[in-house]
Design an enzyme around this catalytic site. Structure first.
Site, PDB file in Angstrom:
ATOM      1  N   VAL A  20       0.831  -1.206   0.000  1.00 50.11           N
ATOM      2  CA  VAL A  20       0.000   0.000   0.000  1.00 50.11           C
ATOM      3  C   VAL A  20       0.865   1.256   0.000  1.00 50.11           C
ATOM      4  O   VAL A  20       0.677   2.154  -0.830  1.00 50.11           O
ATOM      5  CB  VAL A  20      -0.974   0.011   1.200  1.00 50.11           C
ATOM      6  CG1 VAL A  20      -1.742   1.328   1.256  1.00 50.11           C
ATOM      7  CG2 VAL A  20      -1.941  -1.167   1.100  1.00 50.11           C
ATOM      8  N   LYS A  55     -12.911  -4.006  10.525  1.00 48.01           N
ATOM      9  CA  LYS A  55     -13.550  -3.087   9.572  1.00 48.01           C
ATOM     10  C   LYS A  55     -14.956  -2.714  10.038  1.00 48.01           C
ATOM     11  O   LYS A  55     -15.365  -1.544   9.943  1.00 48.01           O
ATOM     12  CB  LYS A  55     -13.571  -3.729   8.181  1.00 48.01           C
ATOM     13  CG  LYS A  55     -12.166  -3.929   7.610  1.00 48.01           C
ATOM     14  CD  LYS A  55     -12.168  -4.835   6.390  1.00 48.01           C
ATOM     15  CE  LYS A  55     -10.739  -5.149   5.954  1.00 48.01           C
ATOM     16  NZ  LYS A  55     -10.678  -6.149   4.879  1.00 48.01           N
TER      17      LYS A  55
END
Length: 317
Positions: free
Chosen positions: A13, A207
């Site tokens: 990322v 999440k």
């Protein structure tokens, strides 16, 4: 107007954010991993630094700490997610906010485990925090909630772990058992060598905890979630479900009252029965009905687009 980015974390990322930043007219002034950093207030040579990382060399001449000394606008926190105290990610975000810089997180730990503290730091800072990349990769989950206003969203549910979804999809399609498909997923690089975080539901739960924090304006951590993984789902359960026109998916749900993640029966042709590593999110709203978003929930470039869309939403300091 472009922002000057300091990126902590040079995995998939972090590297992808550095490589794509120029397309969004931002400048990378620092990129660090856990041992070294490349820092240049005029902008680092991203291609050169990423190549050094890929060949196993140090990113640059300085220690990672040097990132905080450079002149940057936005700290991109892309170090690996940790639980509990969520460090070093939390401390990195704290340092940036305390010096009135913006923070964009791809690291789920601080937002899931120490949300209230982050918001408190943000309230005392000229900087802001954003964290679209922590939920659903490239899927614009948090910005959709933001645009609908969190008060108008009643619940968010869906499939937010590609590894678990790939395994359940293959078990159903091939009539294979969990261990067999897990080994295949590891061979394909879809599952980690240690897949615990994905298959026991922890990753999905983090999440959905973040989503519950957004809906309720804080108050949740991983300890508050009810979590069951997919390790004990037998192949026979998927066969029985198929006879009834249904299948099994690892479904999470976040409301203002809590978080639950567990394998559940869903209609075989329904929206939640996404296949392979795809993710899907259903946002239930009071005024706009049910909003669905589906796409790639992981991957360097995919997650980097979420980071960079967050950077684009930040005001100049």
């Amino acid at each position: 107007m472009g922002q000057r980015l300091a990126i902590l974390g040079a995995g998939n990322v972090g590297r992808s954010v550095a490589e794509l930043a120029g397309e969004y007219e931002h400048e990378v002034v620092a990129l660090a991993d856990s041992t070294s950093a490349a820092v240049d207030s005029e902008g680092i040579d991203v291609t050169d630094v990423v190549e050094r990382k890929r060949s196993g060399d140090d990113l640059g001449e300085t220690a990672p700490e040097a990132v905080f000394e450079t002149d940057y606008d936005v700290l991109v926190e892309a170090t690996p997610t940790t639980l509990g105290d969520a460090d070093p990610g939390f401390t990195h975000a704290k340092r940036a906010l305390q010096t009135d810089r913006h923070v964009v997180l791809a690291n789920k730990g601080p937002v899931a485990e120490r949300y209230d503290e982050l918001r408190e730091l943000e309230a005392g800072s000229a900087g802001a925090i954003r964290f679209e990349a922590t939920v659903g990769g490239a899927i614009p989950v948090l910005s959709t909630i933001e645009d609908s206003t969190p008060q108008a969203v009643t619940a968010v549910r869906g499939v937010l772990n590609g590894t678990a979804n790939f395994i359940l999809t293959r078990m159903a399609a091939e009539g294979l058992d969990y261990e067999h498909v897990l080994a295949e997923a590891q061979d394909l690089g879809v599952a980690e060598a240690d897949p615990t975080f994905d298959v026991d539901g922890t990753d999905a739960a983090l999440k959905f905890v973040i989503l519950a924090n957004v809906l309720a304006d804080g108050g949740f951590s991983l300890d508050d979630a009810t979590v069951e993984g997919i390790q004990n789902v037998p192949g026979s359960a998927l066969e029985l479900a198929a006879e009834d026109g249904r299948t099994i998916r690892l479904i999470g749900e976040a409301t203002r009252d809590g978080v639950r993640v567990s394998p559940r029966l869903v209609p075989e042709n329904g929206a939640l029965a996404v296949t392979g590593t795809r993710n899907i999110v259903q946002i239930e709203t009071r005024n706009a009905g049910s909003l669905h978003s589906s796409g790639r929930g992981a991957g360097g470039p995919e997650t980097a687009t979420a980071v960079l869309s967050d950077v684009g939403r930040l005001p100049p300091l």
